[in-house]
Write a protein that holds these residues in place. Sequence first.
Motif, mmCIF file in Angstrom:
data_model
loop_
_atom_site.group_PDB
_atom_site.id
_atom_site.type_symbol
_atom_site.label_atom_id
_atom_site.label_comp_id
_atom_site.label_asym_id
_atom_site.label_seq_id
_atom_site.Cartn_x
_atom_site.Cartn_y
_atom_site.Cartn_z
ATOM 1 N N ASP A 59 9.888 -21.172 -35.174
ATOM 2 C CA ASP A 59 9.068 -21.852 -34.176
ATOM 3 C C ASP A 59 8.720 -23.277 -34.602
ATOM 4 O O ASP A 59 8.695 -24.183 -33.775
ATOM 5 N N HIS A 105 10.892 -24.126 -29.429
ATOM 6 C CA HIS A 105 9.749 -23.211 -29.466
ATOM 7 C C HIS A 105 10.297 -21.790 -29.425
ATOM 8 O O HIS A 105 11.265 -21.522 -28.713
ATOM 9 N N GLU A 107 9.428 -17.623 -29.046
ATOM 10 C CA GLU A 107 8.497 -16.564 -28.677
ATOM 11 C C GLU A 107 9.052 -15.249 -29.209
ATOM 12 O O GLU A 107 10.256 -15.039 -29.216
ATOM 13 N N ARG A 123 12.900 -15.243 -28.071
ATOM 14 C CA ARG A 123 13.298 -16.106 -26.968
ATOM 15 C C ARG A 123 13.149 -17.532 -27.506
ATOM 16 O O ARG A 123 12.077 -17.936 -27.927
ATOM 17 N N LYS A 125 13.287 -21.533 -26.801
ATOM 18 C CA LYS A 125 13.098 -22.421 -25.654
ATOM 19 C C LYS A 125 12.962 -23.870 -26.118
ATOM 20 O O LYS A 125 12.516 -24.127 -27.237
ATOM 21 N N ASN A 127 14.300 -28.258 -25.009
ATOM 22 C CA ASN A 127 15.152 -29.159 -24.236
ATOM 23 C C ASN A 127 16.242 -29.709 -25.137
ATOM 24 O O ASN A 127 15.970 -30.148 -26.249
ATOM 25 N N VAL A 141 17.094 -27.868 -19.979
ATOM 26 C CA VAL A 141 16.225 -26.782 -20.413
ATOM 27 C C VAL A 141 17.065 -25.725 -21.121
ATOM 28 O O VAL A 141 18.124 -25.339 -20.633
ATOM 29 N N VAL A 142 16.574 -25.297 -22.271
ATOM 30 C CA VAL A 142 17.216 -24.259 -23.062
ATOM 31 C C VAL A 142 16.273 -23.069 -23.098
ATOM 32 O O VAL A 142 15.091 -23.212 -23.394
ATOM 33 N N ASP A 143 16.798 -21.893 -22.791
ATOM 34 C CA ASP A 143 16.008 -20.663 -22.810
ATOM 35 C C ASP A 143 16.987 -19.514 -23.010
ATOM 36 O O ASP A 143 17.657 -19.089 -22.078
ATOM 37 N N GLN A 172 23.764 -23.433 -20.378
ATOM 38 C CA GLN A 172 22.605 -24.249 -19.992
ATOM 39 C C GLN A 172 22.765 -25.711 -20.365
ATOM 40 O O GLN A 172 22.171 -26.578 -19.730
#
Length: 174
Positions: A59, A105, A107, A123, A125, A127, A141-143, A172
């Motif tokens: 993170d 980031h 999660e 997960r 996340k 950019n 956006v990356v997820d 993505q």
Amino acid sequence: MKKNKILNSIQTTAIGIAMLVGSTVQAHEITPEIFVSAVPSAHTEEIKQAAMNYAKFWDTGDEIYAREALFENFKDMTPPEGRKEGVEGVLEASQNFRKAVPNLHVEVEHLLITGDFATIRYRFKGNFNGRMGDIIGQGQVVDFPAVDIYEVHDGKIIKNWHLEDYNTFFSQVK
């Protein structure tokens, strides 16, 4: 009078530092959305702490969390081609990925502990603003999800098996 001003100044500074430190620690606190343990125990808590320290590393990119989580002879059981072995390989991988996704980031969606093993569903996340191979980021956006399995002994991850959903990531960032 002068002594009171100095004491007030010291107090104000100490309170400010405490607030800053407290907010920093809180900002990096990660908890699993779902936590399941077969048999809750002190050993389970040790494993959970190692897993969450490693999650904090991904993170934040902060090396201290990786070194806290990983055994010095840590073994990545599913390394990508060309990755250095051990903790140094993990640190380099994080630095390189953060060049592509600087605001990364993480999660923790699910943490399952059984015996000496933790399975964690992440997960990732952010950019995509950097570069990966020939692909240049434009803030996409990356997820995407990932799953890790850790073998933990004496509060440290000694082995890690992992699978990242790079298919989703690359779809993505195109």
